[in-house]
Design a protein around this motif. Structure first.
Motif, PDB file in Angstrom:
ATOM      1  N   SER A 164      -2.395   0.000  -6.412  1.00  0.00           N
ATOM      2  CA  SER A 164      -1.384  -0.672  -7.237  1.00  0.00           C
ATOM      3  C   SER A 164      -1.784  -0.725  -8.706  1.00  0.00           C
ATOM      4  CB  SER A 164      -1.123  -2.086  -6.713  1.00  0.00           C
ATOM      5  OG  SER A 164      -2.239  -2.928  -6.911  1.00  0.00           O
ATOM      6  N   ASN A 165      -3.082  -0.650  -8.967  1.00  0.00           N
ATOM      7  CA  ASN A 165      -3.570  -0.716 -10.341  1.00  0.00           C
ATOM      8  C   ASN A 165      -4.162   0.609 -10.842  1.00  0.00           C
ATOM      9  OD1 ASN A 165      -3.372  -3.728 -11.193  1.00  0.00           O
ATOM     10  ND2 ASN A 165      -4.177  -3.788  -9.109  1.00  0.00           N
ATOM     11  N   GLY A 184       0.722  -0.077 -13.398  1.00  0.00           N
ATOM     12  CA  GLY A 184       0.733  -0.231 -11.948  1.00  0.00           C
ATOM     13  C   GLY A 184       1.958  -0.949 -11.423  1.00  0.00           C
ATOM     14  N   GLU A 188       3.171  -4.360  -8.641  1.00  0.00           N
ATOM     15  CA  GLU A 188       2.717  -5.609  -8.040  1.00  0.00           C
ATOM     16  C   GLU A 188       3.097  -5.676  -6.564  1.00  0.00           C
ATOM     17  OE1 GLU A 188       4.084  -8.923 -10.359  1.00  0.00           O
ATOM     18  OE2 GLU A 188       3.394  -8.016 -12.252  1.00  0.00           O
ATOM     19  N   ILE A 189       2.259  -6.351  -5.803  1.00  0.00           N
ATOM     20  CA  ILE A 189       2.530  -6.572  -4.383  1.00  0.00           C
ATOM     21  C   ILE A 189       3.569  -7.679  -4.202  1.00  0.00           C
ATOM     22  CG2 ILE A 189       1.491  -7.198  -2.158  1.00  0.00           C
ATOM     23  CD1 ILE A 189      -1.183  -6.148  -3.271  1.00  0.00           C
TER      24      ILE A 189
END
Length: 311
Positions: A116-117, A138, A140-141
């Protein structure tokens, strides 16, 4: 307690294993370097055997061990055990998924956060004096829907760690029902296909699950997905996963396991697929180390020995 108290340990284990086995009244015979042919030829009888994944545990290996009462699998998966044969002989199977569930849960979360990053890509670029913030933006969850296939010890450990990310976690398990809890909502598989943004596999490898995830499986997802496999590589058709990534159906992939993990024994097709897969920056890979921590190494012994003591 049987008269024969000897347990043969055929794989490398945390050094605590011998004292733990002695503490419950058994005699450990620790031979981590023993070869398959030597096990078959053993004249000494054992009441139990503790194994990892050195060799298949089947009739050929055990035919001369007439007093064997249990197999202790130091880990979760039992796909290297001939379950039908062991059941035929009334040999108990004891495994220890509780021993490395926390380590696996943290590993899956770590892989997801790395994706994600863009951490592997960003790290490599900075080390090469490339400072590209926009190219490493990225996602985010939070707010996403995570679909879990299977809901045992490993999946529940992942779900527990996702709770604080303010995402929705849904799970399907063909062999369970009424298992919704504070971390997940039980759903049918079709709902995972419809709603999942992130999809993570947590099923054992069986005849039923081998090659389960192929191109047709990926096409059932309504959204483009982030794909995670920390279960068994043989559940996924690697060439089809590559095609799904190339088409954009899978936007990112985190793989702790591969279809063939013996890198020196790849056929030409597998080698070509792996070479293409390994070049992709939206794919993160690790060598089957989910659950493979210093803490779990010892904790697996503890769980296994506690279960053996109750037999």
């Amino acid at each position: 307690m049987p008269d024969n108290k000897r347990i043969l340990i055929i794989d490398q284990m945390h050094e605590s294993i011998t004292d733990m086995v002695k503490s419950i009244g058994y005699e450990p015979d620790y031979r981590p370097n023993i070869k398959r042919s030597e096990i078959i030829a053993l004249e000494q009888q054992y009441v139990g055997m503790i194994v990892r994944s050195k060799t298949p545990i089947d009739e050929e290996l055990l035919v001369n061990q007439g007093e064997l009462q249990f197999i202790g699998r130091a880990g979760a998966g039992i796909d290297n055990l001939d379950v039908d044969y062991l059941q035929c002989r009334d040999i108990e199977i004891v495994n220890a998924p509780e021993g490395n569930r926390d380590a696996l849960g943290e590993h899956v979360l770590g892989m997801l956060l790395s994706l994600s990053n863009n951490l592997p890509k960003a790290d490599d670029e900075v080390r090469n004096f490339i400072w590209d913030r926009e190219g490493n933006r990225g996602f985010e969850i939070k707010g996403k829907t995570v679909g879990l296939l299977g809901y045992g010890y490993m999946a529940s450990a992942v779900a527990q760690r996702l709770k604080c990310f303010d995402c929705e976690v849904i799970a399907f398990d063909k062999y369970k029902s009424n298992f919704s809890d504070e971390f997940i909502t039980e759903v049918e598989l079709d709902e995972i296909f419809e709603r999942a943004d992130i999809f993570s596999i947590h099923t054992p490898l069986t005849d039923e699950t081998k090659d389960l995830v192929d191109i047709n499986f990926f096409k059932k997802f309504s959204k483009n997905i982030i794909f995670i496999n920390s279960a068994r590589g043989e559940i996924v058709e690697t060439a089809d996963l590559l095609a799904a990534i190339q088409s954009g159906k899978v936007t990112h992939a985190a793989l702790d396991v591969l279809e063939n993990e013996k890198m020196k024994n790849l056929n030409n097709e597998q080698l070509d697929t792996y070479k293409q897969l390994f070049k992709l920056q939206n794919v993160i890979l690790s060598p089957h180390i989910g659950g493979w921590t210093f803490e779990s190494y010892k904790n697996i012994n503890k769980v296994l020995v506690e279960k053996i003591a109750k037999l």
